[in-house]
Design a protein around this motif. Sequence first.
Motif, mmCIF file in Angstrom:
data_model
loop_
_atom_site.group_PDB
_atom_site.id
_atom_site.type_symbol
_atom_site.label_atom_id
_atom_site.label_comp_id
_atom_site.label_asym_id
_atom_site.label_seq_id
_atom_site.Cartn_x
_atom_site.Cartn_y
_atom_site.Cartn_z
ATOM 1 N N ILE A 114 0.791 -1.031 0.031
ATOM 2 C CA ILE A 114 0.047 -0.038 -0.044
ATOM 3 C C ILE A 114 0.850 1.251 0.039
ATOM 4 C CG2 ILE A 114 -1.887 1.161 1.204
ATOM 5 C CD1 ILE A 114 -2.579 -1.710 0.774
ATOM 6 N N LEU A 115 0.635 2.215 -0.845
ATOM 7 C CA LEU A 115 1.640 3.281 -0.943
ATOM 8 C C LEU A 115 0.644 4.615 -0.562
ATOM 9 C CD1 LEU A 115 4.088 4.728 -1.801
ATOM 10 C CD2 LEU A 115 3.125 4.616 -4.025
ATOM 11 N N MET A 116 1.083 5.355 0.475
ATOM 12 C CA MET A 116 0.385 6.621 0.773
ATOM 13 C C MET A 116 0.947 7.647 -0.191
ATOM 14 S SD MET A 116 -0.980 5.180 3.667
ATOM 15 C CE MET A 116 -1.759 6.304 4.474
ATOM 16 N N CYS A 117 -0.055 8.336 -0.872
ATOM 17 C CA CYS A 117 0.250 9.319 -1.871
ATOM 18 C C CYS A 117 -0.393 10.693 -1.258
ATOM 19 C CB CYS A 117 -0.468 8.954 -3.116
ATOM 20 S SG CYS A 117 0.655 7.588 -3.896
ATOM 21 N N MET A 118 0.227 11.635 -1.648
ATOM 22 C CA MET A 118 -0.255 13.153 -1.301
ATOM 23 C C MET A 118 -0.261 12.993 0.136
ATOM 24 S SD MET A 118 -3.432 13.648 -4.164
ATOM 25 C CE MET A 118 -3.214 12.296 -5.106
ATOM 26 N N TYR A 119 0.619 12.672 0.838
ATOM 27 C CA TYR A 119 0.721 12.456 2.396
ATOM 28 C C TYR A 119 1.391 13.658 2.926
ATOM 29 C CZ TYR A 119 1.890 9.896 6.502
ATOM 30 O OH TYR A 119 1.814 9.343 7.917
ATOM 31 N N ASP A 120 0.855 13.978 4.148
ATOM 32 C CA ASP A 120 1.079 15.026 5.079
ATOM 33 C C ASP A 120 1.170 14.695 6.393
ATOM 34 O OD1 ASP A 120 1.462 17.417 6.287
ATOM 35 O OD2 ASP A 120 -0.477 18.501 5.684
ATOM 36 N N SER A 121 2.576 14.583 6.730
ATOM 37 C CA SER A 121 2.848 13.947 8.047
ATOM 38 C C SER A 121 2.572 14.922 9.315
ATOM 39 C CB SER A 121 4.406 13.570 8.191
ATOM 40 O OG SER A 121 4.842 14.960 7.914
ATOM 41 N N ASP A 177 -4.004 2.595 10.928
ATOM 42 C CA ASP A 177 -5.314 1.781 10.792
ATOM 43 C C ASP A 177 -4.708 0.989 9.525
ATOM 44 O OD1 ASP A 177 -6.836 3.145 12.360
ATOM 45 O OD2 ASP A 177 -8.162 4.061 10.891
ATOM 46 N N ILE A 178 -4.312 1.123 8.751
ATOM 47 C CA ILE A 178 -3.905 0.325 7.489
ATOM 48 C C ILE A 178 -2.918 -0.863 8.110
ATOM 49 C CG2 ILE A 178 -3.000 -0.174 5.235
ATOM 50 C CD1 ILE A 178 -4.163 2.482 4.351
ATOM 51 N N GLU A 179 -1.896 -0.345 8.628
ATOM 52 C CA GLU A 179 -1.104 -1.088 9.259
ATOM 53 C C GLU A 179 -1.346 -2.206 10.266
ATOM 54 O OE1 GLU A 179 2.029 1.874 10.528
ATOM 55 O OE2 GLU A 179 3.231 1.443 8.602
ATOM 56 N N LYS A 180 -2.368 -1.618 11.198
ATOM 57 C CA LYS A 180 -2.851 -2.382 11.949
ATOM 58 C C LYS A 180 -3.679 -3.791 11.446
ATOM 59 C CE LYS A 180 -3.986 0.356 15.515
ATOM 60 N NZ LYS A 180 -5.297 1.368 15.877
ATOM 61 N N PHE A 181 -4.488 -3.287 10.333
ATOM 62 C CA PHE A 181 -5.190 -4.262 9.354
ATOM 63 C C PHE A 181 -4.347 -5.167 8.596
ATOM 64 C CE2 PHE A 181 -6.686 -5.476 5.253
ATOM 65 C CZ PHE A 181 -7.957 -5.954 5.564
ATOM 66 N N LEU A 182 -3.313 -4.902 8.198
ATOM 67 C CA LEU A 182 -2.329 -5.712 7.608
ATOM 68 C C LEU A 182 -1.554 -6.637 8.396
ATOM 69 C CD1 LEU A 182 -0.743 -3.408 4.803
ATOM 70 C CD2 LEU A 182 -2.567 -5.129 4.387
ATOM 71 N N GLU A 183 -1.345 -6.328 9.696
ATOM 72 C CA GLU A 183 -0.673 -7.153 10.782
ATOM 73 C C GLU A 183 -1.805 -8.112 11.303
ATOM 74 O OE1 GLU A 183 2.619 -6.547 11.774
ATOM 75 O OE2 GLU A 183 2.190 -8.447 12.774
#
Length: 303
Positions: free
Chosen positions: A192-199, A210-216
Motif C-alpha cells: 500500500i502506498l500513501m500518496c499526497m501524504y502530509d505528516s 489503521d492500514i498497518e494494524k489491518f495488515l498486521e
Amino acid sequence: MSSSEESISTPSSCRILAVLNQKGGVGKTTTVANLSAVLAQSAKRTLVIDLDPQAHLTIHLGADAETPPSGSYAVLTGAQSLEEVLVQSRPNLWLLSSGIDLVGAETELVNEVGRETILRNALQHIRERFDYIFIDCPPSLGLLTLNALAAADEVLIPIQPHFLALQGFGRLLQTIRLVNQRINPALRVKAILMCMYDSRASLSVEVKNDIEKFLESARQNRTPWSGASVVPVQIRRNIKLAEAPSYGKTIFEYEPSCHGADDYRAVAQYLFGQISAEPQPVSLGDTPACEQTDAGEKARDKA
Ligand code: ADP
Ligand code: MG
C-alpha cells in the motif's frame, strides 16, 4: 502508430504490477508514470499499460489519446496484437495507450468467453521481453480492472489518506480475492502506498496506522494480502507532481530535484531495489521517435 524502435531483448523474469484503487484521484497514474520512469532510467525495460478510458497516463507521457483506436482498445477487442500497437515513449519505456474508445470495450466484450483474460493472453508472449510491466487501472472494479488483475503478479494500492480513505477498501480486497481464487492463483497484494501524504496532518497518520494494524492482523490468514506492507516511504503532497502531466513530462524531466522526484525514487528503491542511486534526467529531445506526441504538445500549449 509506430511499433517499438529499439529491439527488445529477453531478460530472465518480468514482474507485472497492477496499480489499483477504485477511487479516482488517489495517485495511481502519477505513481505508474514516475515509478516506471525511475526504472526506465535505471536501464530496466519497462512497459506501461493505460487501462483507464480517461487516458491520463497516455497524456502524462505526452502520447496521443485522441486518435482511435487506442492501443488498449485494439488489443482487448482483438483488432491488433500488442506488438503492433506498442509505442516507445522514452528510452527503455514502452506504452500501450488508452483513449475514450476503451469505454466501449466493456459492452462490446460482454458476450465474449474468457473476456477477463484477454490482456493476460496478449502479454503471455511478450512479458519476458520486459523487466517490469505496470498496469494503470481505471477507477472501477469492472471488466478492465479484472483484465488487469488476471494479468498481474502483484497489486500496488495507492491510497490518499483523507476522510473515507478506507471506504470501499474491503470491496477492493474482496475483488482481488475472487480473482485470486478463480483466475489468477499467483496474484498477491505487494504494498500500500500513501500518496499526497502530509505528516503534519493527524488524519494522514491515523489512516496509515489503521492500514498497518489491518495488515498486521491479516498476517495469520492466508489471503492475497497477508504478505502486504505499507511502503515506509510516503509520497508527499507536491505541486510539481500535479504540474508535470500538463507538460507531458515525468517528474524527472520536469523537476528532478523536487520532493516528488525524491519520494518516487525512494519508493522505487524500496519496491524494486537495484536502481541507480542518481538517475539522470532524460531530455525529451534525446528520446527515440514516438509518433504520438501531439497530446503532449497540446497539453503544453494549454499550460
Ligand atoms: P488517479 O490515477 O488515482 O486518479 P492521479 O495520479 O491522476 O490519481 O492523481 C490525481 C491528481 O492529483 C492529479 O491531478 C495529479 O497530478 C495530482 N497528484 C498526484 N499525486 C500528487 C502529489 N503527491 N502531490 C500533489 N498532487 C498530486
Ligand atoms: Mg488515473
